[in-house]
Design a protein around this motif. Structure first.
Motif, PDB file in Angstrom:
ATOM      1  N   THR A 127      -6.996 -10.243  14.761  1.00 30.25           N
ATOM      2  CA  THR A 127      -5.978  -9.512  14.946  1.00 30.25           C
ATOM      3  C   THR A 127      -4.572 -10.076  14.368  1.00 30.25           C
ATOM      4  N   VAL A 128      -3.840  -9.386  13.734  1.00 29.89           N
ATOM      5  CA  VAL A 128      -2.613  -9.727  13.139  1.00 29.89           C
ATOM      6  C   VAL A 128      -1.564  -8.891  13.652  1.00 29.89           C
ATOM      7  N   ASN A 129      -0.439  -9.317  14.310  1.00 29.14           N
ATOM      8  CA  ASN A 129       0.702  -8.671  14.991  1.00 29.14           C
ATOM      9  C   ASN A 129       1.985  -8.976  14.180  1.00 29.14           C
ATOM     10  N   PHE A 130       2.524  -7.902  13.521  1.00 22.58           N
ATOM     11  CA  PHE A 130       3.733  -8.171  12.785  1.00 22.58           C
ATOM     12  C   PHE A 130       4.928  -7.625  13.405  1.00 22.58           C
ATOM     13  N   PRO A 131       6.134  -8.066  13.144  1.00 24.16           N
ATOM     14  CA  PRO A 131       7.344  -7.394  13.715  1.00 24.16           C
ATOM     15  C   PRO A 131       7.399  -5.982  13.353  1.00 24.16           C
ATOM     16  N   ALA A 132       8.132  -4.994  14.088  1.00 26.95           N
ATOM     17  CA  ALA A 132       8.286  -3.572  13.588  1.00 26.95           C
ATOM     18  C   ALA A 132       9.522  -3.512  12.676  1.00 26.95           C
ATOM     19  N   PRO A 133       9.102  -2.675  11.728  1.00 26.24           N
ATOM     20  CA  PRO A 133       7.952  -1.757  11.415  1.00 26.24           C
ATOM     21  C   PRO A 133       6.870  -2.696  10.841  1.00 26.24           C
ATOM     22  N   ALA A 134       5.861  -2.605  11.354  1.00 26.79           N
ATOM     23  CA  ALA A 134       4.490  -3.435  10.845  1.00 26.79           C
ATOM     24  C   ALA A 134       4.347  -2.772   9.408  1.00 26.79           C
ATOM     25  N   SER A 135       4.597  -1.800   9.029  1.00 26.56           N
ATOM     26  CA  SER A 135       4.233  -1.377   7.804  1.00 26.56           C
ATOM     27  C   SER A 135       5.131  -1.897   6.524  1.00 26.56           C
ATOM     28  N   ASP A 136       6.041  -2.660   6.978  1.00 27.97           N
ATOM     29  CA  ASP A 136       6.693  -3.411   5.889  1.00 27.97           C
ATOM     30  C   ASP A 136       6.050  -4.565   5.704  1.00 27.97           C
ATOM     31  N   TRP A 137       4.912  -5.150   6.295  1.00 27.91           N
ATOM     32  CA  TRP A 137       4.372  -6.584   6.190  1.00 27.91           C
ATOM     33  C   TRP A 137       2.828  -6.329   5.512  1.00 27.91           C
ATOM     34  N   SER A 138       2.361  -7.425   5.043  1.00 24.76           N
ATOM     35  CA  SER A 138       0.833  -7.032   4.737  1.00 24.76           C
ATOM     36  C   SER A 138       0.430  -8.721   4.700  1.00 24.76           C
ATOM     37  N   ILE A 139      -0.816  -8.904   4.698  1.00 29.09           N
ATOM     38  CA  ILE A 139      -1.572 -10.099   4.837  1.00 29.09           C
ATOM     39  C   ILE A 139      -2.576 -10.458   3.828  1.00 29.09           C
ATOM     40  N   THR A 140      -2.715 -11.342   2.849  1.00 23.96           N
ATOM     41  CA  THR A 140      -3.793 -11.614   2.163  1.00 23.96           C
ATOM     42  C   THR A 140      -4.509 -12.876   2.318  1.00 23.96           C
ATOM     43  N   TYR A 141      -5.633 -12.667   2.202  1.00 25.30           N
ATOM     44  CA  TYR A 141      -6.719 -13.881   2.549  1.00 25.30           C
ATOM     45  C   TYR A 141      -7.057 -14.534   1.178  1.00 25.30           C
ATOM     46  N   ASN A 142      -6.801 -15.612   0.658  1.00 29.49           N
ATOM     47  CA  ASN A 142      -7.134 -16.251  -0.530  1.00 29.49           C
ATOM     48  C   ASN A 142      -8.278 -17.209  -0.107  1.00 29.49           C
ATOM     49  N   THR A 143      -8.790 -17.967  -1.205  1.00 35.93           N
ATOM     50  CA  THR A 143      -9.766 -18.888  -1.048  1.00 35.93           C
ATOM     51  C   THR A 143      -9.421 -20.051  -0.105  1.00 35.93           C
TER      52      THR A 143
END
Length: 262
Positions: free
Chosen positions: A48-64
């Motif tokens: 689970t990832v909880n971003f500050p509002a608005p969450a739509s302005d944030w993204s997460i990327t999983y690299n190696t």
């Protein structure tokens, strides 16, 4: 400044990630490498990832070897309509904006596949310039003059002058060839592993035949030239039952037909 988890060796991700701002919002377009592991992350992710509002302005990327969170405010272009129309010989895309700020324009991107496919290879078909700054509605069009057999997916990549971009929703249409070209395929459905292609003229050039399955894979190919009759016999045994697309081209002309194998 921000917290970083730096691991010398492999790491496994799990649990909940809570992102909290101690001051104001960061600069738009900023990336934060919050986890770094020299031995890799093994393909693991936070549950689970909880971003500050608005969450739509944030993204997460999983690299190696790291995890990056990015902050990007919504781009100031209000897209209120995006439609696709199947015409006689091409596919027409139309879209409308209600307002635009700093809008350089739109890349038109397409992909071909099945409804069940979750991974798409997008290619750019062209670019349509935007209005820059505008408070009124504007209508746009783009012609895909060479749609591919099967389900064609489309999206817009809206681009700002400062390099930021965002994607529209994805729309789709099924293309089974241009109308009125005089070609015919029989029997359709195919039941005995033999397909007949009837042409409205005597062919002088070499024609390439390609049979594509529902997920965009080429399953049969053939070529022919100077056939004495206007009907060409193509033996295609041992094909699984299902829907296919037959594509035929001679370097100048291209034609496609939906084919069912029983």
């Amino acid at each position: 400044s921000y917290d970083i988890l730096d691991v010398q060796g492999p790491a496994t991700l799990d649990g909940t990630l809570n992102v909290t701002l101690l001051g104001g919002n960061p600069t738009a377009g900023t990336d934060f490498a919050i986890v770094m592991a020299t031995g890799g992350l093994g393909g693991t992710q936070f549950s689970t990832v909880n971003f500050p509002a608005p969450a739509s302005d944030w993204s997460i990327t999983y690299n190696t070897n790291d995890v990056v969170i990015s902050y990007q405010t919504a781009l100031p272009v209000e897209l209120i309509d995006f439609k696709v129309f199947k015409e006689k010989t091409h596919i027409l895309l139309e879209w409308r904006t209600a307002s635009e700020t700093n809008n350089r324009g739109f890349e038109i991107q397409s992909s071909v596949g099945s409804l069940q496919s979750t991974v798409r290879n997008w290619k750019t078909l062209g670019f349509v310039a935007g209005q820059g700054n505008s408070a009124g509605q504007h209508d746009y069009q783009f012609l895909d003059k060479n749609p591919q057999p099967g389900i064609n997916y489309y999206r817009l990549r809206q681009m700002d002058f400062d390099g930021r971009f965002s994607f529209s929703k994805i729309i789709s249409v099924e293309w089974d060839g241009a109308d009125g070209n005089g070609f015919s395929v029989f029997p359709n459905p195919v039941s005995r592993g033999v397909l007949y292609l009837e042409m409205p003229f005597q062919n002088e050039k070499e024609w390439e035949l390609t049979l594509i399955n529902a997920i965009g894979q080429t399953v049969r190919q053939a070529s022919f030239q100077n056939v004495e009759t206007s009907v060409y016999e193509w033996k295609i045994p041992d094909l699984p039952t299902g829907v296919y697309w037959l594509q035929m081209q001679d370097g100048q002309r291209s034609w496609a037909q939906r084919v069912v194998v029983k």
